[in-house]
Design an enzyme around this catalytic site. Structure first.
Site, short mmCIF file in Angstrom:
data_model
loop_
_atom_site.label_atom_id
_atom_site.label_comp_id
_atom_site.label_asym_id
_atom_site.label_seq_id
_atom_site.Cartn_x
_atom_site.Cartn_y
_atom_site.Cartn_z
N ASN A 1 3.57 -35.70 -5.47
CA ASN A 1 4.34 -36.78 -6.11
C ASN A 1 4.76 -37.78 -5.04
O ASN A 1 5.25 -37.38 -3.98
CB ASN A 1 5.60 -36.18 -6.77
CG ASN A 1 6.60 -37.27 -7.16
OD1 ASN A 1 6.40 -37.99 -8.13
ND2 ASN A 1 7.68 -37.42 -6.39
N GLU A 2 4.57 -39.05 -5.33
CA GLU A 2 4.96 -40.11 -4.40
C GLU A 2 4.61 -39.69 -2.96
O GLU A 2 5.47 -39.64 -2.07
CB GLU A 2 6.44 -40.46 -4.56
CG GLU A 2 6.72 -41.03 -5.94
CD GLU A 2 8.07 -41.74 -6.11
OE1 GLU A 2 8.93 -41.64 -5.22
OE2 GLU A 2 8.24 -42.41 -7.15
N GLU B 1 13.37 -33.34 -14.13
CA GLU B 1 13.38 -32.91 -12.72
C GLU B 1 14.60 -32.05 -12.44
O GLU B 1 15.64 -32.18 -13.11
CB GLU B 1 13.39 -34.17 -11.83
CG GLU B 1 13.39 -33.85 -10.34
CD GLU B 1 13.10 -35.06 -9.46
OE1 GLU B 1 13.07 -36.19 -9.98
OE2 GLU B 1 12.91 -34.85 -8.25
N GLU C 1 6.36 -41.97 -14.22
CA GLU C 1 7.80 -42.24 -14.06
C GLU C 1 8.03 -43.70 -14.39
O GLU C 1 7.43 -44.59 -13.77
CB GLU C 1 8.28 -41.96 -12.63
CG GLU C 1 8.33 -40.49 -12.29
CD GLU C 1 8.94 -40.20 -10.92
OE1 GLU C 1 9.79 -40.99 -10.45
OE2 GLU C 1 8.55 -39.18 -10.32
N TYR D 1 10.02 -48.58 -11.93
CA TYR D 1 11.39 -48.54 -12.45
C TYR D 1 11.90 -49.96 -12.67
O TYR D 1 11.62 -50.86 -11.86
CB TYR D 1 12.31 -47.81 -11.47
CG TYR D 1 12.13 -46.30 -11.52
CD1 TYR D 1 12.74 -45.55 -12.52
CD2 TYR D 1 11.33 -45.63 -10.60
CE1 TYR D 1 12.57 -44.18 -12.60
CE2 TYR D 1 11.16 -44.26 -10.67
CZ TYR D 1 11.78 -43.53 -11.67
OH TYR D 1 11.60 -42.16 -11.75
N GLN E 1 14.75 -40.07 -17.11
CA GLN E 1 14.35 -38.69 -17.33
C GLN E 1 14.93 -38.22 -18.66
O GLN E 1 15.72 -38.93 -19.26
CB GLN E 1 14.81 -37.83 -16.17
CG GLN E 1 14.20 -38.23 -14.82
CD GLN E 1 14.36 -37.19 -13.75
OE1 GLN E 1 14.81 -36.08 -13.96
NE2 GLN E 1 13.98 -37.57 -12.50
O1 AHR Z 1 13.22 -40.05 -10.94
C1 AHR Z 1 13.91 -40.00 -9.73
C2 AHR Z 1 12.98 -40.07 -8.53
O2 AHR Z 1 12.35 -41.31 -8.51
C3 AHR Z 1 11.85 -39.09 -8.49
O3 AHR Z 1 12.22 -37.85 -8.02
C4 AHR Z 1 10.88 -39.74 -7.56
O4 AHR Z 1 9.55 -39.38 -7.81
C5 AHR Z 1 11.14 -41.22 -7.76
O5 AHR Z 1 11.30 -41.87 -6.56
#
Ligand code: AHR
Length: 514
Positions: A192-193, A45, A315, A259, A364
């Site tokens: 995205n999101e 990103e 992600e 995450y 990332q």
């Molecule tokens: O990876 C960081 C961020 O996490 C991304 O930009 C977003 O899609 C997610 O909330």
């Protein structure tokens, strides 16, 4: 597994649990599916120093580069056989206007990256720079389109600019900018999101927006798009349900973000300062993804029993507090042996569900969150423990997944959660070579593993191990090899059906049998 096999395994295991012994039985004849290489995808990103200073330094940089791409980073990424890279975001994608990133670099507009620290974005890395990078690596691009603040026309024209070979305003523009033939672009994310930074939409509203935007993402010539709807995060099963119900027939794939943070309350914690309890809690949090996957997959199965629609975990990874002294909003974090375990355990889980999961993209690639690579402004570079796991695991890409039973101790964590002491993947590549990856999460005890596997006559075993003295160990520019793989000699072929392994405490091993 047949009942007759379970009972002897259980009987043996009951007598040896106290000695940290484990038993694994592999069924090479029962191979069920291929592990798609796209599970090893990356996410890059415009955030912090992922693109600028990570991948891209520009042609005039004193840091060695290939047409502006950092040479050392390029070579390290090439070594991983990265199959696909998702770009340009993330949250950034829904504020990205692709036309800002084409044409002469010095004439491109400068903007503020509102999502990530207010950094000035000079747009010197744009569509051509990304797609050429993918071509140089031999990987697929996965374009994340702007739905939050962009128009249908803008996204439609981007697809045309990248993939059409016809004569049109967009293709003339591409040619003027130095690219004659179209690129091959398969994967396109439509937002995205979209429940958050991508527009704060409700699932019902987004389902309609997705249907509309995807309509105008056309297939030009031979190019076939794989259209991905912006999916849920974590436990948001209602998002998946609503999208599948209202837009399922218009999508090829649906995404999911997960995450790993330290606490169940969402608290992150420091990347390099944690204790053993934190370590186990983090691993419990990372393996929680399996239950989450099962529930999202069950919803998808309800609406799509033929499993036409793929699930893309586009992600995933660890998210710690930002390193002290770094720019706020740049999400720069160190990476320890703990991160390596999150990587190996998560990949082991993904491998089990590839009848539905078609791609995953760790967040990332460079300098952001659970990165493969960390770089410095003076040309320094270091490979992280997570990089080493991806390198040791690349043998599983596009290999047949071999099912197994594994009986091992379980570590009890607070809140009645458990983490199995051993996690594993077994696969067979197209040349018949079998690879076994094993992670021993027990921080104190070696594990004696007895593996039953037929056909070992005339086979040789070799291996690599990733471990360190301390869980918090990590690599720095001054000490880049504190956590790095070594030759592993702890596996022995006992007879044509049995291998024994002495797996050191807190270690990750990949064995090769050929
Ligand atoms: O990876 C960081 C961020 O996490 C991304 O930009 C977003 O899609 C997610 O909330």
């Amino acid at each position: 597994m047949k009942k007759s096999l379970i009972i002897p395994l259980l009987m043996i295991s009951a007598t040896i649990f106290s000695q940290q012994k484990s038993i694994m039985r592999i069924y090479p004849e029962k191979s069920e599916h291929i592990i798609p290489k796209e599970i090893y995808g990356q996410f890059a990103e415009h955030l912090g120093r992922c693109i600028y200073g990570g991948i891209w330094v520009g042609k005039n940089s004193s840091i060695p580069n290939i047409n502006g791409y950092r040479k050392d980073v390029f070579e390290a990424i090439k070594e991983l056989q990265v199959p696909v890279i998702r770009w340009p975001g993330g949250c950034f994608a829904d504020e990205y206007h692709w036309m800002d990133g084409i044409g002469p670099q010095e004439q491109r507009p400068k903007l503020v990256n509102n999502n990530w620290g207010g950094t000035v974005e000079d747009n010197s890395f744009g569509t051509h720079e990304f797609l050429n990078f993918c071509e140089m690596l031999g990987c697929e691009p996965y374009i994340s389109g702007n739905v939050g603040s962009g128009t249908v026309e803008e996204l439609a024209k981007w697809v045309e600019y990248m993939t059409s070979d016809a004569t049109s305003e967009m293709t003339q523009l591409r040619k003027k900018n130095g690219r004659d033939k179209p690129w091959k672009v398969k994967f396109i994310g439509v937002g995205n999101e979209s429940w958050g930074c991508g527009g704060n939409m409700t699932p019902e509203y987004y389902a309609n927006v997705f249907r509309r935007y995807q309509t105008y993402c056309r297939n030009y010539g031979e190019n076939r798009l794989y259209k991905v709807a912006s999916g849920a995060s974590d436990y948001d099963y209602n998002w998946t349900e609503t999208l599948m119900k209202n837009a399922g027939r218009h999508m090829d794939g649906l995404s999911l973000h997960y995450y790993t943070v330290k606490g169940w309350d969402g608290s992150k914690g420091a990347a390099t300062r944690f204790d053993e309890d934190d370590f186990y809690q983090t691993l419990a949090k990372s393996v929680e993804i399996e239950d989450i996957l099962k529930r999202h997959i069950a919803i998808m199965d309800k609406y799509d029993p033929q499993k036409r629609i793929g699930l893309l975990v586009d992600e995933w990874g660890t998210w710690w507090d930002e390193e002290p002294g770094t720019v706020r909003g740049h999400l720069y974090q160190q990476n320890t042996l703990r991160d390596a375990f999150v990587a190996s355990l998560t990949l082991d889980i993904f491998h089990k569900y590839t009848d539905r999961i078609v791609m995953a993209n760790i967040a990332q690639m460079v300098n952001v969150l659970q990165a493969m690579i960390l770089t410095g402004d003076k040309g320094e570079m270091v490979l992280t423990p997570t990089y080493h796991v991806f390198r040791m695991y690349k043998v599983h890409q596009d290999a047949e997944y071999l099912p197994f039973d594994l009986i091992c101790n379980k570590k009890k964590i607070s809140d009645n959660r458990v983490v199995p002491s051993i996690s594993a993947t077994v696969s067979r590549n197209k040349d018949g070579v079998i690879h076994i990856s094993l992670s021993n999460v027990d921080t104190q005890n070696n594990q004696e593993i007895v593996i039953e596997l037929s056909g070992l006559k005339d086979k040789k075993v070799s291996g690599e191990i990733l471990t360190a003295n301390n869980l918090t160990d990590h690599n720095t520019f001054d000490r880049p090899n504190i956590v790095s793989p070594k030759v592993f000699n702890g596996a022995k072929i006992l007879n044509e059906n049995t291998i024994t392994i002495n797996l050191p405490a807190k270690s990750i091993v990949t064995l090769e049998l050929k």
